[in-house]
Write a protein that holds these residues in place. Structure first.
Motif, PDB file in Angstrom:
ATOM      1  N   LYS A  28      62.784  74.733  28.789  1.00  0.00           N
ATOM      2  CA  LYS A  28      62.231  74.512  30.129  1.00  0.00           C
ATOM      3  C   LYS A  28      60.805  75.039  30.232  1.00  0.00           C
ATOM      4  CE  LYS A  28      66.485  74.281  32.722  1.00  0.00           C
ATOM      5  NZ  LYS A  28      67.216  74.716  33.900  1.00  0.00           N
ATOM      6  N   GLU A  29      60.510  76.129  29.547  1.00  0.00           N
ATOM      7  CA  GLU A  29      59.198  76.761  29.644  1.00  0.00           C
ATOM      8  C   GLU A  29      58.107  76.023  28.879  1.00  0.00           C
ATOM      9  OE1 GLU A  29      61.988  78.584  28.570  1.00  0.00           O
ATOM     10  OE2 GLU A  29      62.411  79.145  30.637  1.00  0.00           O
ATOM     11  N   SER A  30      58.409  75.566  27.684  1.00  0.00           N
ATOM     12  CA  SER A  30      57.357  74.929  26.869  1.00  0.00           C
ATOM     13  C   SER A  30      57.925  73.886  25.909  1.00  0.00           C
ATOM     14  CB  SER A  30      56.569  75.989  26.099  1.00  0.00           C
ATOM     15  OG  SER A  30      57.444  76.755  25.295  1.00  0.00           O
ATOM     16  N   PRO A  31      58.335  72.730  26.437  1.00  0.00           N
ATOM     17  CA  PRO A  31      58.848  71.680  25.556  1.00  0.00           C
ATOM     18  C   PRO A  31      57.723  71.063  24.719  1.00  0.00           C
ATOM     19  CG  PRO A  31      58.648  70.856  27.792  1.00  0.00           C
ATOM     20  CD  PRO A  31      58.332  72.321  27.837  1.00  0.00           C
ATOM     21  N   VAL A  32      58.084  70.625  23.522  1.00  0.00           N
ATOM     22  CA  VAL A  32      57.139  70.032  22.584  1.00  0.00           C
ATOM     23  C   VAL A  32      57.767  68.765  22.022  1.00  0.00           C
ATOM     24  CG1 VAL A  32      55.956  70.380  20.379  1.00  0.00           C
ATOM     25  CG2 VAL A  32      56.176  72.281  21.966  1.00  0.00           C
ATOM     26  N   ALA A  33      56.947  67.726  21.850  1.00  0.00           N
ATOM     27  CA  ALA A  33      57.434  66.491  21.227  1.00  0.00           C
ATOM     28  C   ALA A  33      56.595  66.200  19.990  1.00  0.00           C
ATOM     29  CB  ALA A  33      57.337  65.324  22.202  1.00  0.00           C
ATOM     30  N   ILE A  34      57.242  65.615  19.008  1.00  0.00           N
ATOM     31  CA  ILE A  34      56.534  65.130  17.821  1.00  0.00           C
ATOM     32  C   ILE A  34      56.538  63.616  17.934  1.00  0.00           C
ATOM     33  CG2 ILE A  34      56.440  65.081  15.311  1.00  0.00           C
ATOM     34  CD1 ILE A  34      58.250  67.676  15.472  1.00  0.00           C
ATOM     35  N   ILE A  35      55.360  63.060  18.224  1.00  0.00           N
ATOM     36  CA  ILE A  35      55.211  61.617  18.377  1.00  0.00           C
ATOM     37  C   ILE A  35      54.376  61.134  17.206  1.00  0.00           C
ATOM     38  CG2 ILE A  35      54.341  59.758  19.825  1.00  0.00           C
ATOM     39  CD1 ILE A  35      54.865  61.559  22.252  1.00  0.00           C
ATOM     40  N   ASN A  36      54.959  60.186  16.449  1.00  0.00           N
ATOM     41  CA  ASN A  36      54.419  59.791  15.149  1.00  0.00           C
ATOM     42  C   ASN A  36      54.337  61.083  14.333  1.00  0.00           C
ATOM     43  OD1 ASN A  36      54.412  57.266  16.246  1.00  0.00           O
ATOM     44  ND2 ASN A  36      52.216  57.037  16.312  1.00  0.00           N
ATOM     45  N   ASP A  37      53.199  61.550  13.919  1.00  0.00           N
ATOM     46  CA  ASP A  37      53.149  62.811  13.177  1.00  0.00           C
ATOM     47  C   ASP A  37      52.333  63.859  13.925  1.00  0.00           C
ATOM     48  OD1 ASP A  37      54.722  61.957  11.003  1.00  0.00           O
ATOM     49  OD2 ASP A  37      53.018  60.925  10.121  1.00  0.00           O
ATOM     50  N   GLU A  38      52.211  63.688  15.247  1.00  0.00           N
ATOM     51  CA  GLU A  38      51.396  64.594  16.051  1.00  0.00           C
ATOM     52  C   GLU A  38      52.276  65.406  17.000  1.00  0.00           C
ATOM     53  OE1 GLU A  38      47.606  64.137  19.042  1.00  0.00           O
ATOM     54  OE2 GLU A  38      47.967  62.586  17.550  1.00  0.00           O
ATOM     55  N   VAL A  39      52.055  66.716  17.044  1.00  0.00           N
ATOM     56  CA  VAL A  39      52.785  67.595  17.953  1.00  0.00           C
ATOM     57  C   VAL A  39      52.034  67.629  19.281  1.00  0.00           C
ATOM     58  CG1 VAL A  39      53.610  69.946  18.353  1.00  0.00           C
ATOM     59  CG2 VAL A  39      53.643  68.984  16.035  1.00  0.00           C
ATOM     60  N   VAL A  40      52.741  67.310  20.380  1.00  0.00           N
ATOM     61  CA  VAL A  40      52.100  67.275  21.693  1.00  0.00           C
ATOM     62  C   VAL A  40      52.913  68.063  22.717  1.00  0.00           C
ATOM     63  CG1 VAL A  40      50.888  65.095  21.368  1.00  0.00           C
ATOM     64  CG2 VAL A  40      53.201  65.078  22.285  1.00  0.00           C
ATOM     65  N   GLU A  41      52.193  68.584  23.703  1.00  0.00           N
ATOM     66  CA  GLU A  41      52.814  69.280  24.820  1.00  0.00           C
ATOM     67  C   GLU A  41      52.494  68.514  26.091  1.00  0.00           C
ATOM     68  OE1 GLU A  41      51.425  73.311  24.837  1.00  0.00           O
ATOM     69  OE2 GLU A  41      52.132  73.697  22.805  1.00  0.00           O
ATOM     70  N   GLU A  42      53.177  68.861  27.180  1.00  0.00           N
ATOM     71  CA  GLU A  42      52.901  68.243  28.463  1.00  0.00           C
ATOM     72  C   GLU A  42      51.438  68.487  28.836  1.00  0.00           C
ATOM     73  OE1 GLU A  42      55.835  70.024  31.002  1.00  0.00           O
ATOM     74  OE2 GLU A  42      57.405  68.684  30.291  1.00  0.00           O
ATOM     75  N   GLY A  43      50.783  67.439  29.341  1.00  0.00           N
ATOM     76  CA  GLY A  43      49.380  67.546  29.726  1.00  0.00           C
ATOM     77  C   GLY A  43      48.408  67.139  28.637  1.00  0.00           C
ATOM     78  N   GLU A  44      48.903  66.938  27.414  1.00  0.00           N
ATOM     79  CA  GLU A  44      48.039  66.513  26.313  1.00  0.00           C
ATOM     80  C   GLU A  44      48.060  64.994  26.188  1.00  0.00           C
ATOM     81  OE1 GLU A  44      48.239  70.418  23.439  1.00  0.00           O
ATOM     82  OE2 GLU A  44      49.332  68.651  22.805  1.00  0.00           O
ATOM     83  N   ASN A  45      47.118  64.486  25.428  1.00  0.00           N
ATOM     84  CA  ASN A  45      47.030  63.045  25.193  1.00  0.00           C
ATOM     85  C   ASN A  45      47.515  62.701  23.797  1.00  0.00           C
ATOM     86  OD1 ASN A  45      45.792  61.998  27.652  1.00  0.00           O
ATOM     87  ND2 ASN A  45      44.027  63.218  27.055  1.00  0.00           N
ATOM     88  N   ILE A  46      48.122  61.518  23.705  1.00  0.00           N
ATOM     89  CA  ILE A  46      48.458  60.914  22.419  1.00  0.00           C
ATOM     90  C   ILE A  46      47.917  59.497  22.495  1.00  0.00           C
ATOM     91  CG2 ILE A  46      50.826  60.393  23.207  1.00  0.00           C
ATOM     92  CD1 ILE A  46      50.255  61.184  19.608  1.00  0.00           C
ATOM     93  N   GLY A  47      46.877  59.221  21.739  1.00  0.00           N
ATOM     94  CA  GLY A  47      46.204  57.931  21.853  1.00  0.00           C
ATOM     95  C   GLY A  47      45.643  57.772  23.251  1.00  0.00           C
ATOM     96  N   ASP A  48      45.941  56.648  23.889  1.00  0.00           N
ATOM     97  CA  ASP A  48      45.474  56.368  25.244  1.00  0.00           C
ATOM     98  C   ASP A  48      46.428  56.886  26.320  1.00  0.00           C
ATOM     99  OD1 ASP A  48      43.279  55.026  24.230  1.00  0.00           O
ATOM    100  OD2 ASP A  48      44.298  53.082  24.229  1.00  0.00           O
ATOM    101  N   TYR A  49      47.473  57.587  25.934  1.00  0.00           N
ATOM    102  CA  TYR A  49      48.516  58.005  26.874  1.00  0.00           C
ATOM    103  C   TYR A  49      48.469  59.509  27.141  1.00  0.00           C
ATOM    104  CZ  TYR A  49      50.397  53.430  25.805  1.00  0.00           C
ATOM    105  OH  TYR A  49      50.550  52.082  25.639  1.00  0.00           O
TER     106      TYR A  49
END
Length: 77
Positions: A28-49
């Protein structure tokens, strides 16, 4: 979600040009996703998103005024 004009906005599941969730490390405090091979957090960009929200099995992305759902595919799906 409702727009400024009172229109109901429902995030859609669509093909997001090759974006694939490889994994989600959820807390709940700090979720992280791995999209393609990039680690992203809420508020960050991945490509145009923009990454709006990371949940246990999906990520909600935003591009312009539209929101999109990217689901984590389960084994065997």
């Amino acid at each position: 979600l409702v727009s400024k004009n009172g229109v109901l906005l429902i995030p859609r599941e669509v093909d997001l040009g090759g974006l694939v969730i490889k994994g989600i490390i959820y807390s709940k405090e700090s979720p992280v996703a791995i999209i393609n091979d990039e680690v992203v957090e809420e508020g960050e960009n991945i490509g145009d998103y923009l990454v709006l929200d990371i949940e246990e099995k999906r990520v909600i992305l935003k591009k312009g005024d539209q929101e999109f759902i990217l689901k984590l595919e389960e084994e065997g799906e």
